[in-house]
Design an enzyme around this catalytic site. Structure first.
Site, PDB file in Angstrom:
ATOM      1  N   GLU A 145     -14.172  -1.266  -1.813  1.00 30.63           N
ATOM      2  CA  GLU A 145     -14.473  -1.371  -0.324  1.00 30.63           C
ATOM      3  C   GLU A 145     -15.772  -0.792   0.241  1.00 30.63           C
ATOM      4  O   GLU A 145     -15.921   0.405  -0.300  1.00 30.63           O
ATOM      5  CB  GLU A 145     -13.046  -0.899   0.398  1.00 30.63           C
ATOM      6  CG  GLU A 145     -13.348  -0.934   2.051  1.00 30.63           C
ATOM      7  CD  GLU A 145     -12.107  -0.815   2.756  1.00 30.63           C
ATOM      8  OE1 GLU A 145     -11.177  -0.646   2.288  1.00 30.63           O
ATOM      9  OE2 GLU A 145     -12.255  -0.704   4.072  1.00 30.63           O
ATOM     10  N   ASP A 173       0.756  -1.162  -0.156  1.00 29.66           N
ATOM     11  CA  ASP A 173      -0.039  -0.028   0.004  1.00 29.66           C
ATOM     12  C   ASP A 173       0.990   1.206  -0.037  1.00 29.66           C
ATOM     13  O   ASP A 173       1.681   1.283   0.709  1.00 29.66           O
ATOM     14  CB  ASP A 173      -0.818   0.027   1.351  1.00 29.66           C
ATOM     15  CG  ASP A 173      -2.491  -0.310   1.065  1.00 29.66           C
ATOM     16  OD1 ASP A 173      -2.857  -0.220  -0.162  1.00 29.66           O
ATOM     17  OD2 ASP A 173      -3.064  -0.427   2.055  1.00 29.66           O
ATOM     18  N   LYS A 220      -0.469  -0.343  -4.431  1.00 34.16           N
ATOM     19  CA  LYS A 220      -1.991  -0.218  -4.433  1.00 34.16           C
ATOM     20  C   LYS A 220      -2.134   1.136  -3.857  1.00 34.16           C
ATOM     21  O   LYS A 220      -1.196   1.629  -2.889  1.00 34.16           O
ATOM     22  CB  LYS A 220      -2.556  -1.150  -3.209  1.00 34.16           C
ATOM     23  CG  LYS A 220      -4.359  -0.823  -3.238  1.00 34.16           C
ATOM     24  CD  LYS A 220      -4.911  -1.882  -2.576  1.00 34.16           C
ATOM     25  CE  LYS A 220      -4.936  -1.912  -1.145  1.00 34.16           C
ATOM     26  NZ  LYS A 220      -5.389  -0.761  -0.666  1.00 34.16           N
TER      27      LYS A 220
HETATM   28  O1  KIV Z   1      -5.201  -1.585   4.303  1.00 34.85           O
HETATM   29  C1  KIV Z   1      -5.540  -2.530   3.873  1.00 34.85           C
HETATM   30  O2  KIV Z   1      -6.003  -3.474   4.792  1.00 34.85           O
HETATM   31  C2  KIV Z   1      -6.579  -2.470   3.060  1.00 34.85           C
HETATM   32  C3  KIV Z   1      -7.617  -3.521   2.922  1.00 34.85           C
HETATM   33  C4  KIV Z   1      -8.824  -3.313   3.617  1.00 34.85           C
HETATM   34  C5  KIV Z   1      -8.108  -3.788   1.231  1.00 34.85           C
HETATM   35  O3  KIV Z   1      -6.539  -1.720   2.099  1.00 34.85           O
END
Ligand code: KIV
Length: 262
Positions: free
Chosen positions: A179, A81, A110
């Site tokens: 989400e 992320d 992401k």
């Molecule tokens: O950070 C995370 O866990 C997420 C998921 C909820 C998709 O982005």
């Protein structure tokens, strides 16, 4: 699984399973599981560091956890992320952040959102880094949403999410997390896109599903949103094991002769 397998799965009508992973020891377990892909989500700021939202995740924090997960799960595709505002500080800073996550061991990044950052996302993709999008409830924008609420409930809001999803596909994203949106909207977006959608609280029609590992293991037994299924009573199981050990220590039952060096 590699980045090309995502769209192949959609074409073949095969679902994609994804779960969060933040550390070496759980990565080792997941590496030997059937799960398709691992997400080092910025939710680690909450689950691993005790903050009250994901805005506290930093690039360095993400890189540290990604490196641990990659070491523990060399056989899995790892999604990393991009943390809070890391794509909003100009192209150079965004690319520096992407470089840190990729050098730590991520196979892609992401990114939450679309509007106002499509050019940066396109540049990252053109630079050879696969990007997974994230729309609907975007936890990094939780203050703007007024809390963790289902998004896209009315036509205007739903149309905005659908348009954003199309723009992410157009920009070159290889997959999209959806989400907390109504199932009908999850279905519509999934039908209208050629890239796979991976849902969390987005109904059963998305091309895949993602859950936070600690949530599916029931590590916090008080956390039970509608979309979540507990696959283990993790909280009770861990507490019971530790209490058992504690009782054995107090009763002089641990260690036994077999557990003692002569
Ligand atoms: O950070 C995370 O866990 C997420 C998921 C909820 C998709 O982005």
């Amino acid at each position: 699984m590699n980045v090309l397998d995502f769209s192949a799965r959609k074409c073949a009508g095969e679902k994609i399973s994804m779960v969060t992973c933040y550390d070496f020891w759980s990565a080792r377990i997941l590496n030997s599981s059937d799960i398709d892909t691992l997400l080092v989500g910025d939710s680690l700021a909450m689950i691993m560091h005790g903050y009250d939202s994901t805005v506290h995740a930093t690039v360095d924090m993400m890189a540290t956890h990604i490196a641990a997960v990659r070491k523990g799960a060399p056989g899995k595709f790892v999604v990393g992320d991009m943390p809070f505002l890391s794509v909003r500080k100009g192209l150079v800073n965004a690319l520096d952040a992407v470089a840190k996550l990729m050098q730590a061991g991520s196979h892609c990044v992401k990114i939450e959102g679309a509007q106002g950052q499509l050019d940066v996302m396109e540049h990252i993709i053109e630079s050879g880094v696969p990007v997974m999008g994230h729309l609907g409830l975007m936890p990094q924008s939780v203050q703007a949403f007024g809390g963790h609420k289902v998004q896209g409930r009315n036509k205007h809001a739903a149309d905005k999410i659908l348009d954003a999803a199309k723009s992410l596909e157009q920009a070159g994203c290889f997959a999209l997390v959806l989400e907390c949106i109504p199932a009908d909207l999850g279905k519509l977006i999934t039908q209208q896109l050629s890239i796979p959608t991976i849902g969390i609280g987005a109904g059963s029609h998305t091309d895949g599903q993602v859950l936070v590992l600690h949530d599916l293991l029931g590590m916090d037994d008080s956390f039970k949103p509608k979309f979540l299924r507990h696959y283990l009573c993790g909280n009770a199981s861990v507490r019971s094991a530790v209490n058992h050990y504690h009782a054995d220590v107090h009763a002089g039952l641990f260690p036994s002769a077999k557990e003692t060096y002569a």
